[in-house]
Every structure is written in structure tokens, then in C-alpha cells.
Design a protein around this motif. Sequence first.
Motif, PDB file in Angstrom:
ATOM      1  N   GLY A 114      18.826 -20.351 -24.708  1.00  0.00           N
ATOM      2  CA  GLY A 114      19.499 -21.599 -24.382  1.00  0.00           C
ATOM      3  C   GLY A 114      19.551 -22.541 -25.568  1.00  0.00           C
ATOM      4  N   LEU A 115      18.443 -22.630 -26.322  1.00  0.00           N
ATOM      5  CA  LEU A 115      18.393 -23.498 -27.488  1.00  0.00           C
ATOM      6  C   LEU A 115      19.356 -23.008 -28.555  1.00  0.00           C
ATOM      7  CD1 LEU A 115      17.213 -25.788 -29.175  1.00  0.00           C
ATOM      8  CD2 LEU A 115      15.333 -24.250 -29.816  1.00  0.00           C
ATOM      9  N   ARG A 116      19.365 -21.711 -28.811  1.00  0.00           N
ATOM     10  CA  ARG A 116      20.261 -21.175 -29.841  1.00  0.00           C
ATOM     11  C   ARG A 116      21.718 -21.469 -29.497  1.00  0.00           C
ATOM     12  NH1 ARG A 116      16.087 -17.043 -30.525  1.00  0.00           N
ATOM     13  NH2 ARG A 116      15.518 -16.994 -32.732  1.00  0.00           N
ATOM     14  N   ARG A 117      22.050 -21.289 -28.242  1.00  0.00           N
ATOM     15  CA  ARG A 117      23.440 -21.569 -27.850  1.00  0.00           C
ATOM     16  C   ARG A 117      23.728 -23.065 -27.920  1.00  0.00           C
ATOM     17  NH1 ARG A 117      26.197 -22.682 -23.122  1.00  0.00           N
ATOM     18  NH2 ARG A 117      28.428 -22.224 -23.325  1.00  0.00           N
ATOM     19  N   ALA A 118      22.781 -23.889 -27.487  1.00  0.00           N
ATOM     20  CA  ALA A 118      22.980 -25.339 -27.523  1.00  0.00           C
ATOM     21  C   ALA A 118      23.225 -25.820 -28.951  1.00  0.00           C
ATOM     22  CB  ALA A 118      21.772 -26.050 -26.931  1.00  0.00           C
ATOM     23  N   PRO A 136       4.898 -22.647 -20.803  1.00  0.00           N
ATOM     24  CA  PRO A 136       5.066 -23.939 -21.500  1.00  0.00           C
ATOM     25  C   PRO A 136       6.222 -23.975 -22.485  1.00  0.00           C
ATOM     26  CG  PRO A 136       3.192 -22.746 -22.394  1.00  0.00           C
ATOM     27  CD  PRO A 136       3.633 -22.000 -21.166  1.00  0.00           C
ATOM     28  N   PHE A 137       6.610 -22.810 -23.014  1.00  0.00           N
ATOM     29  CA  PHE A 137       7.711 -22.811 -23.984  1.00  0.00           C
ATOM     30  C   PHE A 137       9.037 -23.202 -23.332  1.00  0.00           C
ATOM     31  CE2 PHE A 137       4.732 -19.722 -25.994  1.00  0.00           C
ATOM     32  CZ  PHE A 137       4.478 -20.448 -27.146  1.00  0.00           C
ATOM     33  N   THR A 138       9.176 -22.990 -22.027  1.00  0.00           N
ATOM     34  CA  THR A 138      10.396 -23.417 -21.341  1.00  0.00           C
ATOM     35  C   THR A 138      10.545 -24.934 -21.402  1.00  0.00           C
ATOM     36  OG1 THR A 138      10.580 -21.541 -19.828  1.00  0.00           O
ATOM     37  CG2 THR A 138      11.507 -23.598 -19.079  1.00  0.00           C
ATOM     38  N   MET A 172      13.166 -29.658 -23.787  1.00  0.00           N
ATOM     39  CA  MET A 172      13.104 -30.957 -24.460  1.00  0.00           C
ATOM     40  C   MET A 172      13.832 -30.924 -25.806  1.00  0.00           C
ATOM     41  SD  MET A 172       9.273 -32.433 -23.589  1.00  0.00           S
ATOM     42  CE  MET A 172       9.702 -34.071 -24.211  1.00  0.00           C
ATOM     43  N   THR A 173      13.776 -29.799 -26.486  1.00  0.00           N
ATOM     44  CA  THR A 173      14.461 -29.684 -27.773  1.00  0.00           C
ATOM     45  C   THR A 173      15.975 -29.679 -27.576  1.00  0.00           C
ATOM     46  OG1 THR A 173      12.576 -28.395 -28.595  1.00  0.00           O
ATOM     47  CG2 THR A 173      14.571 -28.370 -29.931  1.00  0.00           C
ATOM     48  N   ILE A 174      16.448 -29.003 -26.527  1.00  0.00           N
ATOM     49  CA  ILE A 174      17.879 -29.043 -26.198  1.00  0.00           C
ATOM     50  C   ILE A 174      18.301 -30.469 -25.873  1.00  0.00           C
ATOM     51  CG2 ILE A 174      19.609 -28.318 -24.503  1.00  0.00           C
ATOM     52  CD1 ILE A 174      18.056 -25.656 -24.265  1.00  0.00           C
ATOM     53  N   THR A 175      17.453 -31.167 -25.111  1.00  0.00           N
ATOM     54  CA  THR A 175      17.750 -32.563 -24.762  1.00  0.00           C
ATOM     55  C   THR A 175      17.843 -33.421 -26.012  1.00  0.00           C
ATOM     56  OG1 THR A 175      16.505 -32.247 -22.702  1.00  0.00           O
ATOM     57  CG2 THR A 175      17.027 -34.502 -23.334  1.00  0.00           C
ATOM     58  N   ALA A 176      16.923 -33.211 -26.945  1.00  0.00           N
ATOM     59  CA  ALA A 176      16.932 -33.979 -28.190  1.00  0.00           C
ATOM     60  C   ALA A 176      18.246 -33.778 -28.941  1.00  0.00           C
ATOM     61  CB  ALA A 176      15.744 -33.581 -29.059  1.00  0.00           C
ATOM     62  N   VAL A 212      16.988 -26.734 -17.858  1.00  0.00           N
ATOM     63  CA  VAL A 212      17.999 -26.844 -18.911  1.00  0.00           C
ATOM     64  C   VAL A 212      18.183 -25.564 -19.720  1.00  0.00           C
ATOM     65  CG1 VAL A 212      18.554 -28.047 -21.068  1.00  0.00           C
ATOM     66  CG2 VAL A 212      17.839 -29.350 -19.048  1.00  0.00           C
ATOM     67  N   PRO A 213      17.119 -24.874 -20.182  1.00  0.00           N
ATOM     68  CA  PRO A 213      17.347 -23.653 -20.966  1.00  0.00           C
ATOM     69  C   PRO A 213      18.154 -22.601 -20.220  1.00  0.00           C
ATOM     70  CG  PRO A 213      15.089 -24.393 -21.234  1.00  0.00           C
ATOM     71  CD  PRO A 213      15.677 -25.228 -20.148  1.00  0.00           C
ATOM     72  N   MET A 214      17.917 -22.456 -18.924  1.00  0.00           N
ATOM     73  CA  MET A 214      18.668 -21.470 -18.148  1.00  0.00           C
ATOM     74  C   MET A 214      20.125 -21.891 -17.972  1.00  0.00           C
ATOM     75  SD  MET A 214      16.921 -18.845 -17.464  1.00  0.00           S
ATOM     76  CE  MET A 214      15.353 -18.099 -16.994  1.00  0.00           C
ATOM     77  N   ILE A 215      20.363 -23.196 -17.864  1.00  0.00           N
ATOM     78  CA  ILE A 215      21.732 -23.688 -17.721  1.00  0.00           C
ATOM     79  C   ILE A 215      22.529 -23.442 -18.997  1.00  0.00           C
ATOM     80  CG2 ILE A 215      23.106 -25.821 -17.521  1.00  0.00           C
ATOM     81  CD1 ILE A 215      20.940 -26.813 -15.549  1.00  0.00           C
ATOM     82  N   LEU A 216      21.874 -23.586 -20.144  1.00  0.00           N
ATOM     83  CA  LEU A 216      22.554 -23.383 -21.434  1.00  0.00           C
ATOM     84  C   LEU A 216      22.607 -21.921 -21.838  1.00  0.00           C
ATOM     85  CD1 LEU A 216      23.847 -25.539 -23.332  1.00  0.00           C
ATOM     86  CD2 LEU A 216      22.386 -26.500 -21.557  1.00  0.00           C
ATOM     87  N   SER A 217      21.801 -21.068 -21.205  1.00  0.00           N
ATOM     88  CA  SER A 217      21.807 -19.638 -21.537  1.00  0.00           C
ATOM     89  C   SER A 217      23.024 -18.961 -20.904  1.00  0.00           C
ATOM     90  CB  SER A 217      20.548 -18.951 -21.006  1.00  0.00           C
ATOM     91  OG  SER A 217      19.389 -19.454 -21.605  1.00  0.00           O
ATOM     92  N   ASN A 218      23.513 -17.939 -21.562  1.00  0.00           N
ATOM     93  CA  ASN A 218      24.536 -17.096 -20.965  1.00  0.00           C
ATOM     94  C   ASN A 218      23.888 -16.126 -19.998  1.00  0.00           C
ATOM     95  OD1 ASN A 218      26.876 -18.065 -22.346  1.00  0.00           O
ATOM     96  ND2 ASN A 218      26.136 -17.032 -24.195  1.00  0.00           N
ATOM     97  N   THR A 219      24.652 -15.602 -19.073  1.00  0.00           N
ATOM     98  CA  THR A 219      24.133 -14.653 -18.091  1.00  0.00           C
ATOM     99  C   THR A 219      23.492 -13.452 -18.766  1.00  0.00           C
ATOM    100  OG1 THR A 219      25.872 -15.326 -16.571  1.00  0.00           O
ATOM    101  CG2 THR A 219      24.713 -13.289 -16.062  1.00  0.00           C
TER     102      THR A 219
END
Length: 529
Positions: A132-136, A202-204, A209-213, A318-325
Motif C-alpha cells: 500500500g505504501l509503495r503504491r501510495a 504493528p507494521f500495519t 501512518m506513513t501513507i497518511t503523512a 489504509v494500507p489495504m485500501i491503497l493495495s491492489n488486489t
Amino acid sequence: MALTDQAGRVFVPGDAAAVSVGADEVAAAVEAAGAQVVRNGSRGMLWLEPLVEVETDAGRVGFGNVTPEDVPALMQALATRSQSDLLARPGSMGVVDEHPWLASQRRVSFARVGVVDPTSVADYEAHGGWAGLRRALSLSPAEVVAEVTDSGLRGRGGAGFPAGIKWKTVLEAGSDLKFVACNFDEGDSGTFADRMVVEGDPFTLIEGMTITAHAVGASEGYVYARSEYPHAVAALRRAIDAAYTHGFLGGDILGSGLTFDLHVRVGAGAYICGEESSMLESLEGRRGEVRAKPPIPAIKGLWGRPTAVNNVLTLCAVPMILSNTVDGGPGWQGYAELGTGRSRGTQVFQLAGNIKQGGIVELPFGVSLRELVEEYGGGTLSGRPLRAAQVGGPLGAYVPASGFDVAMEYEAMAAAGGMLGHGGIVVFDDTVDMAKMARFAMEFCAVESCGKCTPCRVGSTRGVETIDRIIAGHDITANLVLLDDLCETMTKGSLCAMGGLTPMPVQSAVKHFPEDFEPQRDEASGAAV
């Protein structure tokens, strides 16, 4: 050949709930037997803890309520490398992922909890982490905000405010310094999902939070944790250190140019700091008191700067929302397809109180309270008939058993006179005295009020006194009228939800269980007692 050379890993939860019933002792016994132990999070089947899982080619075979005395026989079966021997062992529940209680859920925020090693960045990534972060980071901040908005994600801390709208406000606020603040002050009775996801994955939270930032333009983040969660605080700090080491926090994250530093701050045990402005006051080193609004934190938050304040579960979605299927997440479209009406995605429900099968159930919004309590929860632990459930924490309404068919989503709960809150469900059997529960609600408010506004500070104390007179049988009708008037004043005049929502459990108890507010009578003589 040593046992570890011929057998799979053994998973023993390090979750605080499992530790409280002997998981540390079980893990020590397994290690002493020579097996490789992984301290995973809990699967959420709390009535089976310590739940030990043994890795096999067909999946992880589970054993519930394991004690140190059970370990030698379990290790003997493990040494044979025979799946049939493991399945035949007393207490075996088969492959854990195939257990109906777990397989029937739709886990999104809790997809990795209990599955991964919460200390391992590599294990997290192997199970779809950081996708999710990589895609964001490949999208513009506005595009990330748009996807979160379109997903329908609403705050899971209780208010249910759309996350995307809050983020858009922070993004558009002019400032050279912005913050992300995570509310991890999980103080509601019967709630534990925040704790479990932080301890087990915890990494989720860090990824969310990093995606939010990136989305709002923040460079610093703070997790405000409650002091009663030492295991979770330790797990989160370990994970933050590992994220820095592997380049997922700090400067130039993944070569994107994004700088984001993350800190953990531990509160001092004040329930009121679960309210966002009180939390910000505490983070700034002051007494936790509610701030008057406006301005809202998204405009003027931490140290007067624009701040995105979200709950743990909101950020973990958030990470799952930004991740692709293909990466294991539903993506924003798939997330938006879950749920019903304006309640999109999944809710992590927490079953507690007098319940046979307490734990975590993650399902799309719209499931009935009855299905959660009777099917997933298995009814009361006492075996007695259900009488009520309090939904949404200590400020939530008491729902009578006759109302358990209500859909668990924001609008349906509001129409029924309640609220979904953080998803906590506390169950009561037919022995509960609802007048005493109403008194507890007022007493809780009196003890936990920050004291800044009169309706909450004084009203809750007067509420306790009024209910005491009702319970004692003194002028019940007049005191019930007074109590209702007091509740209306607190609802309309309190500065925040602490005083504004305390009347909800009180009035729901009076409405649905009026017999508990009448004088108790001796069955033989009929006289009031």
C-alpha cells in the motif's frame, strides 16, 4: 536429528490476553523441548488461549487452551512429522485458517494478525506488507486522499467521520509543518482491537501512518498510547526501530523524497484523552482537557499546526485500501463494495462481558448484533438467557435482547437510539440489574470527566445521586423526571462527547428496562423492600 531439523515452527501468541493465561510459560516449555518458537499475535479466539499452532505442509494446526504440561505430548506428535498424528491429538482444532469461526470472517485490518511474526519486517512484506505504501508513493497526495475518500472509510474511533474529508482539510491547510496523530488511548470497556493489532501486526499501523503523512503533507507523527498497554507499547517501539533500519521511516523513504519521523508517547491513564483535543493537550505536555471547537485539529491541532488525528483501526485499514488486489488488499473499490449504505468496508467487532466465545470478529458492516452475540459469541458464558448488550463502550446504549436484530452499522444503530462506537460489545445475562448499570454510567462520567464544563462535571455527580434515590425507592416518578431533564442538559450542554453521550446508556436502561427502576417487592407479602 534435532527436533528443529525435522519439524515446523510452533506459534505461541505473545498477545497480552494470551500471556495473561500462561502463554509465556507454554512458549518456554516448547523452546525447552527444542522447537523453533514464533511469538505471533492472537487470532482473536480468546476463549482458546493459549492457542498454539504447529506449522505443517497443509497449514498451521491449532491446539486450544494449551498448558506447559501438554507440551511433551504435543512435541512427540510434532517429531513424527505426521499431520494425522497432530490432528488426532486431544485439543486439536484442525487447520486454524479453516476453522468455521475464523473462515467465515472477512478480515481486512486484521488480515495479518496472528499470522505473521510481529517483529519481522521480512515476514510482514511476504504477507503483502508495504504494498500500500509503495503504491501510495507512486500517486500524488491528492490522488491518495481521493482513493481514501472514495473507499468510504470512516473513523473507527467512535465518531465515524469520513477519513478522506479530514485528510483533504489537512492537505489543503497552509503550513510548513503538519502532523499525523494516532489515537491509541483505547479506554472503552469491552474494547481491545487497537491493542491486539498493535501487538500482533504493528507494521500495519506504521504503514498506515506513513501513507497518511504522504497524503496530507506531514513530516512527523505521534502515537498516543494508553499506559495500561505496556506489551503493545513495547511491540510498537520495536517495530518502529525496525522500520527505521529498513528505510520505511526517516528520510527519503523508499527513495521517494518523503521524510516522516514517528514517535510514541504514553499517557497517564485518563479516559478523557481518548477525545482528540484532550489527547493533543496531553501530547503537548498539558493536563488532558477538551478544547473548544472551532478551530478543529485539522486546521489548528498539535502545537497549533494542521493535524490528521485518526484512530488505530482507521489507520490500519489504509494500507489495504491503497493495495491492489494482487497484493492481498481489496483496493479502494473492493473496500467500498463491502458494507452497506454509508457504512463501507469492515468493522472489527470485539465480543466481551458474559459471553462464551469472546474475541475479535471482523465482518462487513450490516451484520446483526444477534449473529455476533449468538453465533460468533455462542451466547452467555453463564448459560443463562441473554438480557442486554452494551454497544459502543461505556457511553453506548444498552440494547435489549429483543432488539438484537439491529444491523451493526452507523445509521441503523443511530436510528435504534444507540451508536456503533469503536465496535465493542459487552454482553449481560438475565441476572444484570440495569438500574445499577445506569448508575455506573453516571459514576464513570463523574470519575473520568476532565471537569472543564459544568454539565459534565456537575451533572454526572447529580446523576449518581438521583439514581441512588431511585434505587432506594424515594419518590421514583419525580426522580425519573429529574433524571431525564438532567440527561437532556448534559446532552445539549456538554463540551464534548464525554458528558454529551453519558445519558445514552442511562436513558436506554430506563427505556428498555423500566422494571429495574421500580421498588423491589417481597414475593410473599408484596411489600416494597
